[in-house]
Design an enzyme around this catalytic site. Sequence first.
Site, mmCIF file in Angstrom:
data_model
loop_
_atom_site.group_PDB
_atom_site.id
_atom_site.type_symbol
_atom_site.label_atom_id
_atom_site.label_comp_id
_atom_site.label_asym_id
_atom_site.label_seq_id
_atom_site.Cartn_x
_atom_site.Cartn_y
_atom_site.Cartn_z
ATOM 1 N N ASP A 1 0.806 -1.220 0.000
ATOM 2 C CA ASP A 1 0.000 0.000 0.000
ATOM 3 C C ASP A 1 0.841 1.273 0.000
ATOM 4 O O ASP A 1 0.295 2.379 0.086
ATOM 5 C CB ASP A 1 -0.942 0.007 1.211
ATOM 6 C CG ASP A 1 -2.081 -0.978 1.033
ATOM 7 O OD1 ASP A 1 -2.613 -1.066 -0.088
ATOM 8 O OD2 ASP A 1 -2.438 -1.669 2.008
ATOM 9 N N ASP B 1 -6.519 -4.273 -5.603
ATOM 10 C CA ASP B 1 -6.183 -2.935 -5.103
ATOM 11 C C ASP B 1 -4.743 -2.539 -5.466
ATOM 12 O O ASP B 1 -4.413 -1.362 -5.583
ATOM 13 C CB ASP B 1 -6.309 -2.872 -3.569
ATOM 14 C CG ASP B 1 -7.473 -3.657 -3.001
ATOM 15 O OD1 ASP B 1 -7.852 -4.672 -3.599
ATOM 16 O OD2 ASP B 1 -7.976 -3.271 -1.946
#
Length: 427
Positions: free
Chosen positions: A145, A203
Amino acid sequence: MRKKLGLIASIAVVAFSSCNTHSSEDYSWIKKGIDVASHQLMLTAVEIDGQQQLPRSIWTGYDMNFLCEQLERDSLTFKDSLRVRPLSNKIGQRRLCGIYDWTSGFFPGSLWYTYELSGNEALKEQAIKYTNLLNPVRSYTGTHDLGFMINCSYGNALRLAPNDTINAVMIETADNLCGRFDNSINAIRSWDFGTWNFPVIIDNMMNLDLLFTVGKMTNNPKYMDVSVRHADKTIDHHFRPDYTCWHVVSYNNDGTVERKQTHQGKNDDSSWARGQAWAVYGYVSCFRETGNQKYLDFAVNIADMIMARVQTEDGIPLWDYDAPAGDETPRDASAASVTASALIEMSTMVKDGDKYLAYAEKLLKSLSSDAYLAQPGENQGYILMHSTGSLPNGSEIDTPLNYADYYYMEALKRYMDLKGLTYNQLS
Ligand code: GLY
């Protein structure tokens, strides 16, 4: 909830259309969005000052029967003990997060966009302060992330207030993200937790923008190479024939598929709303940066699927496309804001762009209506209401999310750029 949202949205549209007489097109909904954002972000920045944390959402609890209904599973196979239930005195309170949380870049990023759109210098000061708070993330290696965290904060700082420190932070972070790339598997590893051998979640496509930016900054082809190989591997294994995608694909060490699953969707075969939004956004970025038509064709197919599958009147999807449709089924405004942002950009890349722009505009008008846009001073300082984080895990259900806010502001910026609008022309 659905009927109530529809009614409020219609009242809001009528109210807005009657109050702007200065231009043929009514853009007061954009001005309202920016003004609410300025107010909410400033209020939040001041209230959390000194805590060394960032706003993420509002704490929600959950009802086990409701979760079982949404997941169409019984409570014998779906155990309460697997979930963490927040203390009751936390529910309804602002949920803060630390700098190593995957969402830490969104609050500084929203400050940057809202400063850019409004020209409010006080927001710029706060943007700098909360961006700098994330500086230690540059040496973090424990997640994929990093792109969300550093590109949304420092990446916007680079556009709006460039300096050499920003470059150094972004390069170091991009190198750490590349360190998670496996040469045999051809993908970036997403998570270090769980029982998967090498999990990659959809993602992860969103983290490639950091690599594209640093590739251009350094002229080093390795960032593009990693991005393209990851994007291609994801095309090969994450998508079903109808262009919906799995959330998690885990690989064996030789690059073959170990498992295809969901973590935040209804079930392994369902279409989790935000996953579909991450997918279309990711491939629009890939086309922008590579010019490879394959990525644009893929993005168009995903966009067409989203537009066909989302059946709500206002275009804001249910949290999972396969969730039981009903008035009580939570929406996911974050999926709508990510989709709106992606489709505005995609509309400039294709011949029939008008239909994608019109769809994005519909989403933005819905999000800017009283059904989703907060009243100033309410909603614990967040801009939008009604997103869903991870329903199967009992977390962040029908609540504001900092990334819904971030992509809403980004989408407003893209929309205004496309239309050649400045803040002063909005009313
Ligand atoms: N990246 C985690 C999520 O979309 O919830």
